[in-house]
Design a protein around this motif. Structure first.
Motif, PDB file in Angstrom:
ATOM      1  N   VAL A  38       0.844  -1.200   0.000  1.00 49.49           N
ATOM      2  CA  VAL A  38       0.000   0.000   0.000  1.00 49.49           C
ATOM      3  C   VAL A  38       0.878   1.249   0.000  1.00 49.49           C
ATOM      4  N   ILE A  39       1.909   1.247   0.824  1.00 51.54           N
ATOM      5  CA  ILE A  39       2.817   2.397   0.919  1.00 51.54           C
ATOM      6  C   ILE A  39       3.556   2.612  -0.403  1.00 51.54           C
ATOM      7  N   VAL A  40       4.005   1.527  -1.021  1.00 57.69           N
ATOM      8  CA  VAL A  40       4.717   1.636  -2.306  1.00 57.69           C
ATOM      9  C   VAL A  40       3.786   2.180  -3.392  1.00 57.69           C
ATOM     10  N   CYS A  41       2.575   1.643  -3.475  1.00 55.26           N
ATOM     11  CA  CYS A  41       1.609   2.146  -4.473  1.00 55.26           C
ATOM     12  C   CYS A  41       1.310   3.620  -4.227  1.00 55.26           C
ATOM     13  N   ASN A  42       1.154   3.978  -2.966  1.00 50.80           N
ATOM     14  CA  ASN A  42       0.868   5.367  -2.648  1.00 50.80           C
ATOM     15  C   ASN A  42       2.028   6.274  -3.064  1.00 50.80           C
ATOM     16  N   ALA A  43       3.256   5.818  -2.876  1.00 51.81           N
ATOM     17  CA  ALA A  43       4.419   6.613  -3.300  1.00 51.81           C
ATOM     18  C   ALA A  43       4.367   6.842  -4.814  1.00 51.81           C
ATOM     19  N   TRP A  44       4.004   5.804  -5.572  1.00 50.38           N
ATOM     20  CA  TRP A  44       3.901   5.953  -7.029  1.00 50.38           C
ATOM     21  C   TRP A  44       2.819   6.974  -7.385  1.00 50.38           C
ATOM     22  N   LEU A  45       1.668   6.865  -6.715  1.00 48.42           N
ATOM     23  CA  LEU A  45       0.566   7.784  -7.001  1.00 48.42           C
ATOM     24  C   LEU A  45       0.946   9.233  -6.681  1.00 48.42           C
ATOM     25  N   VAL A  46       1.622   9.443  -5.571  1.00 50.07           N
ATOM     26  CA  VAL A  46       2.033  10.791  -5.197  1.00 50.07           C
ATOM     27  C   VAL A  46       3.052  11.328  -6.207  1.00 50.07           C
ATOM     28  N   GLN A  47       3.984  10.485  -6.647  1.00 55.50           N
ATOM     29  CA  GLN A  47       4.984  10.922  -7.631  1.00 55.50           C
ATOM     30  C   GLN A  47       4.344  11.262  -8.974  1.00 55.50           C
ATOM     31  N   SER A  48       3.206  10.662  -9.267  1.00 58.79           N
ATOM     32  CA  SER A  48       2.552  10.939 -10.546  1.00 58.79           C
ATOM     33  C   SER A  48       1.985  12.357 -10.605  1.00 58.79           C
ATOM     34  N   TYR A  49       1.997  13.053  -9.471  1.00 59.51           N
ATOM     35  CA  TYR A  49       1.561  14.447  -9.457  1.00 59.51           C
ATOM     36  C   TYR A  49       2.615  15.380 -10.045  1.00 59.51           C
ATOM     37  N   ARG A  50       3.841  14.938 -10.154  1.00 58.16           N
ATOM     38  CA  ARG A  50       4.879  15.799 -10.716  1.00 58.16           C
ATOM     39  C   ARG A  50       4.472  16.200 -12.131  1.00 58.16           C
ATOM     40  N   PRO A  51       4.738  17.426 -12.512  1.00 56.58           N
ATOM     41  CA  PRO A  51       4.282  17.898 -13.833  1.00 56.58           C
ATOM     42  C   PRO A  51       4.724  16.999 -14.986  1.00 56.58           C
ATOM     43  N   LEU A  52       5.980  16.574 -14.988  1.00 60.57           N
ATOM     44  CA  LEU A  52       6.459  15.733 -16.087  1.00 60.57           C
ATOM     45  C   LEU A  52       5.731  14.389 -16.110  1.00 60.57           C
ATOM     46  N   SER A  53       5.506  13.802 -14.944  1.00 62.00           N
ATOM     47  CA  SER A  53       4.759  12.538 -14.874  1.00 62.00           C
ATOM     48  C   SER A  53       3.332  12.714 -15.370  1.00 62.00           C
ATOM     49  N   THR A  54       2.709  13.825 -14.989  1.00 62.47           N
ATOM     50  CA  THR A  54       1.336  14.095 -15.430  1.00 62.47           C
ATOM     51  C   THR A  54       1.281  14.217 -16.949  1.00 62.47           C
ATOM     52  N   VAL A  55       2.200  14.984 -17.505  1.00 60.30           N
ATOM     53  CA  VAL A  55       2.221  15.165 -18.969  1.00 60.30           C
ATOM     54  C   VAL A  55       2.444  13.833 -19.666  1.00 60.30           C
ATOM     55  N   LYS A  56       3.413  13.048 -19.204  1.00 61.79           N
ATOM     56  CA  LYS A  56       3.676  11.733 -19.816  1.00 61.79           C
ATOM     57  C   LYS A  56       2.444  10.836 -19.725  1.00 61.79           C
ATOM     58  N   GLY A  57       1.795  10.834 -18.554  1.00 64.41           N
ATOM     59  CA  GLY A  57       0.610   9.999 -18.372  1.00 64.41           C
ATOM     60  C   GLY A  57      -0.534  10.402 -19.298  1.00 64.41           C
ATOM     61  N   LEU A  58      -0.725  11.707 -19.463  1.00 61.28           N
ATOM     62  CA  LEU A  58      -1.780  12.193 -20.353  1.00 61.28           C
ATOM     63  C   LEU A  58      -1.455  11.909 -21.806  1.00 61.28           C
ATOM     64  N   LEU A  59      -0.190  12.147 -22.214  1.00 56.87           N
ATOM     65  CA  LEU A  59       0.195  11.888 -23.593  1.00 56.87           C
ATOM     66  C   LEU A  59       0.097  10.399 -23.946  1.00 56.87           C
ATOM     67  N   SER A  60       0.416   9.540 -22.973  1.00 54.65           N
ATOM     68  CA  SER A  60       0.316   8.099 -23.205  1.00 54.65           C
ATOM     69  C   SER A  60      -1.106   7.683 -23.511  1.00 54.65           C
ATOM     70  N   ARG A  61      -2.063   8.438 -22.975  1.00 53.19           N
ATOM     71  CA  ARG A  61      -3.485   8.149 -23.217  1.00 53.19           C
ATOM     72  C   ARG A  61      -3.904   8.559 -24.623  1.00 53.19           C
ATOM     73  N   VAL A  62      -3.386   9.674 -25.106  1.00 49.88           N
ATOM     74  CA  VAL A  62      -3.887  10.227 -26.380  1.00 49.88           C
ATOM     75  C   VAL A  62      -3.033   9.878 -27.609  1.00 49.88           C
ATOM     76  N   LEU A  63      -1.765   9.597 -27.385  1.00 52.05           N
ATOM     77  CA  LEU A  63      -0.901   9.274 -28.513  1.00 52.05           C
ATOM     78  C   LEU A  63      -0.745   7.763 -28.644  1.00 52.05           C
ATOM     79  N   PRO A  64      -0.757   7.242 -29.863  1.00 53.82           N
ATOM     80  CA  PRO A  64      -0.552   5.800 -30.039  1.00 53.82           C
ATOM     81  C   PRO A  64       0.862   5.408 -29.629  1.00 53.82           C
ATOM     82  N   GLY A  65       0.994   4.183 -29.102  1.00 62.43           N
ATOM     83  CA  GLY A  65       2.272   3.655 -28.625  1.00 62.43           C
ATOM     84  C   GLY A  65       3.213   3.469 -29.698  1.00 62.43           C
TER      85      GLY A  65
END
Length: 195
Positions: A168-195
């Protein structure tokens, strides 16, 4: 003038403290409480000491679990947009939720197993309090088979609790790190751009 904020500091802090209490207390119990009885000479006292200590810690442990569950729901609700849009966020959030529920179940079964051991130990002890056990969770050659069975169940579930709480703690650390601007942008782009 009213402003809204995306700051969930208090919920995150309570969540993290609850998870830390749950994880740390479980590890201390396995490493310290269960083994503390080895220094006692009477077998029934080895079981009683561990049972008493775990019983005294139970309200704090369940408080940590409740804090993790309640604030986890609150944090999930406040991040619905991120769950829908940012790749990986929903999957890790679901894993975290499953680990929390499984950890709470393992904690409950470990407590039940401990109560069962205590009850059986009281029934099996001799008039002088003799009971052949190494400690609360480890049998000796002369430990009654029913107690051996419940000790094995308790050792397994007690080991599972910090593993699940740690997950739970490890997953939470990942979720909190996903708030970083670069992580957010990468996560959003991964959704809209084909792999």
């Amino acid at each position: 003038m009213t402003t809204t904020t995306d700051n969930h500091f208090l919920a995150q802090a309570v969540h993290d403290l609850g998870s830390a209490l749950w994880f740390g207390g479980s590890v201390m119990g396995i490493a310290g409480v269960n083994k503390s009885g080895q220094e006692l000479s009477t077998g029934i006292d080895k079981v009683r000491v561990a049972s008493s200590a775990w019983g005294r810690f139970a309200p704090a442990q369940w408080g940590g679990i409740a804090a993790t569950l309640v604030t986890g729901v609150q944090l999930t609700r406040s991040n619905q947009g991120r769950l829908a849009l940012q790749q990986g966020y929903g999957r890790v959030g679901a894993v975290k939720a499953a680990l929390t529920v499984a950890g709470a179940g393992a904690t409950a079964f470990a407590a039940y197993s401990g109560a069962k051991i205590g009850k059986l130990a009281e029934q099996e002890k001799g008039g002088d309090g003799s009971l052949d056990v190494k400690d609360a969770t480890l049998p000796s050659a002369g430990t009654p088979p029913e107690i051996v069975k419940w000790q094995a169940r308790q050792r397994f579930t007690q080991a599972a609790v910090p593993a699940l709480a740690g997950g739970v703690i490890v997953c939470n650390a990942w979720l909190v790190q996903s708030y970083r601007p670069l992580s957010t942008v990468k996560g959003l782009l991964s959704r809209v751009l084909p792999g």
